[in-house]
Design a protein around this motif. Structure first.
Motif, PDB file in Angstrom:
ATOM      1  N   ILE A 168       0.850  -1.188   0.000  1.00 54.72           N
ATOM      2  CA  ILE A 168       0.000   0.000   0.000  1.00 54.72           C
ATOM      3  C   ILE A 168       0.888   1.240   0.000  1.00 54.72           C
ATOM      4  O   ILE A 168       1.777   1.368   0.843  1.00 54.72           O
ATOM      5  N   VAL A 169       0.638   2.152  -0.937  1.00 56.81           N
ATOM      6  CA  VAL A 169       1.380   3.405  -0.998  1.00 56.81           C
ATOM      7  C   VAL A 169       0.388   4.550  -0.966  1.00 56.81           C
ATOM      8  O   VAL A 169      -0.617   4.532  -1.673  1.00 56.81           O
ATOM      9  N   VAL A 170       0.648   5.545  -0.128  1.00 56.97           N
ATOM     10  CA  VAL A 170      -0.203   6.732  -0.063  1.00 56.97           C
ATOM     11  C   VAL A 170       0.645   7.960  -0.370  1.00 56.97           C
ATOM     12  O   VAL A 170       1.877   7.910  -0.316  1.00 56.97           O
ATOM     13  N   SER A 171      -0.013   9.044  -0.703  1.00 59.43           N
ATOM     14  CA  SER A 171       0.705  10.287  -0.986  1.00 59.43           C
ATOM     15  C   SER A 171       1.343  10.812   0.292  1.00 59.43           C
ATOM     16  O   SER A 171       0.874  10.559   1.405  1.00 59.43           O
ATOM     17  N   ALA A 172       2.416  11.576   0.126  1.00 61.13           N
ATOM     18  CA  ALA A 172       3.205  12.023   1.271  1.00 61.13           C
ATOM     19  C   ALA A 172       2.388  12.868   2.239  1.00 61.13           C
ATOM     20  O   ALA A 172       2.556  12.754   3.455  1.00 61.13           O
ATOM     21  N   GLU A 173       1.488  13.715   1.708  1.00 60.18           N
ATOM     22  CA  GLU A 173       0.742  14.597   2.602  1.00 60.18           C
ATOM     23  C   GLU A 173      -0.233  13.840   3.500  1.00 60.18           C
ATOM     24  O   GLU A 173      -0.712  14.368   4.504  1.00 60.18           O
ATOM     25  N   LYS A 174      -0.541  12.583   3.139  1.00 56.92           N
ATOM     26  CA  LYS A 174      -1.454  11.804   3.968  1.00 56.92           C
ATOM     27  C   LYS A 174      -0.741  10.708   4.753  1.00 56.92           C
ATOM     28  O   LYS A 174      -1.372   9.908   5.433  1.00 56.92           O
ATOM     29  N   ALA A 175       0.592  10.701   4.636  1.00 63.00           N
ATOM     30  CA  ALA A 175       1.360   9.676   5.352  1.00 63.00           C
ATOM     31  C   ALA A 175       1.213   9.824   6.864  1.00 63.00           C
ATOM     32  O   ALA A 175       1.019   8.833   7.584  1.00 63.00           O
ATOM     33  N   THR A 176       1.284  11.061   7.352  1.00 65.49           N
ATOM     34  CA  THR A 176       1.248  11.274   8.803  1.00 65.49           C
ATOM     35  C   THR A 176      -0.077  10.849   9.435  1.00 65.49           C
ATOM     36  O   THR A 176      -0.073  10.084  10.411  1.00 65.49           O
ATOM     37  N   PRO A 177      -1.247  11.308   8.928  1.00 65.02           N
ATOM     38  CA  PRO A 177      -2.492  10.867   9.574  1.00 65.02           C
ATOM     39  C   PRO A 177      -2.726   9.366   9.506  1.00 65.02           C
ATOM     40  O   PRO A 177      -3.203   8.762  10.468  1.00 65.02           O
ATOM     41  N   VAL A 178      -2.369   8.736   8.374  1.00 70.69           N
ATOM     42  CA  VAL A 178      -2.539   7.283   8.279  1.00 70.69           C
ATOM     43  C   VAL A 178      -1.629   6.577   9.280  1.00 70.69           C
ATOM     44  O   VAL A 178      -2.050   5.662  10.002  1.00 70.69           O
ATOM     45  N   ALA A 179      -0.375   7.005   9.317  1.00 68.53           N
ATOM     46  CA  ALA A 179       0.578   6.365  10.236  1.00 68.53           C
ATOM     47  C   ALA A 179       0.184   6.583  11.692  1.00 68.53           C
ATOM     48  O   ALA A 179       0.301   5.668  12.522  1.00 68.53           O
ATOM     49  N   LEU A 180      -0.291   7.769  12.045  1.00 67.36           N
ATOM     50  CA  LEU A 180      -0.699   8.028  13.424  1.00 67.36           C
ATOM     51  C   LEU A 180      -1.900   7.175  13.825  1.00 67.36           C
ATOM     52  O   LEU A 180      -1.990   6.711  14.974  1.00 67.36           O
ATOM     53  N   MET A 181      -2.838   6.970  12.894  1.00 59.28           N
ATOM     54  CA  MET A 181      -3.984   6.121  13.219  1.00 59.28           C
ATOM     55  C   MET A 181      -3.538   4.701  13.508  1.00 59.28           C
ATOM     56  O   MET A 181      -3.983   4.080  14.492  1.00 59.28           O
ATOM     57  N   VAL A 182      -2.661   4.156  12.650  1.00 54.83           N
ATOM     58  CA  VAL A 182      -2.179   2.791  12.867  1.00 54.83           C
ATOM     59  C   VAL A 182      -1.415   2.713  14.184  1.00 54.83           C
ATOM     60  O   VAL A 182      -1.587   1.775  14.986  1.00 54.83           O
ATOM     61  N   ASN A 183      -0.566   3.708  14.445  1.00 50.38           N
ATOM     62  CA  ASN A 183       0.197   3.732  15.699  1.00 50.38           C
ATOM     63  C   ASN A 183      -0.737   3.770  16.906  1.00 50.38           C
ATOM     64  O   ASN A 183      -0.529   3.060  17.896  1.00 50.38           O
TER      65      ASN A 183
END
Length: 382
Positions: free
Chosen positions: A271-286
């Motif tokens: 799964i690859v997402v755009s850089a500007e949405k990397a932080t919110p996706v990663a924070l949710m998983v974390n």
């Protein structure tokens, strides 16, 4: 042969007769040569300097000469200062070897104007194999050559523009790379400073609840640091691999928690997402994994903690699906810190236009995040 005849069409017939060719005046092929609009000449290699012994009217119109001005002469009089010497040498070699040749030559008319001549020369031999004549046709291809020159010039201008633009882009990329390294350095320093400040503040606080909150905040900063590191270490800083991040994240969190009895179950599509949405996706998983580690599992009578946490990522139907599951106590026993994590996840989900559901997994909890995903050629970019 009388070389002083006029250039009237009838003379061309008589000159063809003078050649004493195998076929006579009545031959339809000879008549076609005399009458065609294609410029044609015949030279006699048996005479000194291989002179022209026949020129049809089309040749005279093309070159601007009178018939008496060309008969008896070698056709090199059509050459001029800008005629390609190498091309002329190829013609000479073909004549010397009695072989066919087709070549473009820059020739000159009587008035000095130039034209591009698509020249074709072929030897003519008798039944005994003895060379009798050379047949040559000429075609004015100046328009084609002009188009070729224009295309060549346009191509050169285009290639020059491409080379210049490439240099500009390479310089811009080099500058961007330098800037990214500088940004990377500064962001890492800032994140490290924030972490250090929180650690210092935590040491001065006696309240265990507040200390735990600060510890949780440190974990979120660490997650941000991991996103940043992965993003700027990749070749393409515009894309972020969520699957690789999730794999590293759960390994790091399990190690940091010291709960070796808790295992992980991963089912991760690329799964690859755009850089500007990397932080919110990663924070949710974390947040989901961290909350599961802290609140999903209870100690057994013997003091041990056992269980499993699963992460599944897939992308069906143009959507990115993320599922985080555990086989712990379920949602009923979640505490205030977990509730804050839930509010944070919902807030991040709104940024991504995501639907989020908390489900009873019986035992444990399953959180399903579903968000729009646009397929790309090199992976799916959110």
């Amino acid at each position: 042969m009388d070389w002083k005849r006029t250039s009237e069409p009838a003379d061309a017939w008589h000159m063809t007769d003078d050649l004493h060719a195998e076929h006579g005046k009545g031959d339809p092929f000879a008549a076609a040569i005399r009458a065609t609009r294609m410029s044609m000449i015949i030279t006699d290699p048996r005479r000194p300097d291989n002179p022209i012994v026949f020129a049809n009217d089309a040749f005279l119109r093309l070159t601007g000469y009178e018939r008496q001005e060309v008969l008896g002469k070698n056709c090199r009089f059509l050459q001029g200062p800008e005629t390609d010497r190498m091309a002329v040498e190829q013609v000479r070699e073909a004549i010397a070897s009695r072989s066919d040749i087709s070549i473009d030559l820059l020739n000159y008319r009587k008035d000095g104007s130039t034209f591009w001549n698509a020249l074709y020369i072929s030897p003519v031999s008798n039944d005994k194999g003895e060379l009798q004549f050379f047949f040559a046709s000429q075609l004015d291809v100046s328009d084609r050559k002009l188009s070729e020159h224009r295309m060549s010039a346009d191509k050169e201008r285009f290639e020059k523009a491409v080379r210049e633009r490439t240099k500009e882009l390479e310089a811009a990329l080099e500058a961007q790379t330098t800037l990214l390294h500088e940004v990377d350095h500064r962001v890492k320093n800032n994140l490290q400073m924030i972490s250090s400040l929180i650690i210092m503040q935590r040491r001065t606080i006696k309240d265990e609840g507040i200390r735990q909150s600060l510890t949780t905040m440190l974990e979120r900063i660490e997650a941000l640091s991991t996103v940043h590191r992965r993003l700027y270490q990749s070749k393409d800083v515009s894309r972020f691999d969520v699957s690789d991040f999730a794999r590293d994240l759960i390994s790091d969190l399990l190690t940091a928690s010291g709960r070796s009895e808790i295992t992980s179950k991963l089912d991760l599509d690329p799964i690859v997402v755009s850089a500007e949405k990397a932080t919110p996706v990663a924070l949710m998983v974390n947040e989901l994994v961290t909350n599961a580690l802290k609140h999903a599992f209870k100690e057994k009578p013997d003091g041990s903690i056992a269980g499993s946490i699963g992460i599944k990522m897939s992308q069906p139907d143009g959507h990115l699906n993320i599922e985080v599951t555990d086989d712990g106590v379920g949602m009923a026993d979640s505490n205030g810190d977990a509730s804050f994590g839930m509010r944070l996840i919902k807030s991040l989900g709104r940024q991504l236009h995501a639907d989020i559901e908390w489900r009873d997994a019986g035992p444990g909890t399953r959180v399903v995040i579903r968000m729009p995903n646009v397929p790309q050629q090199e992976g799916n970019v959110l």
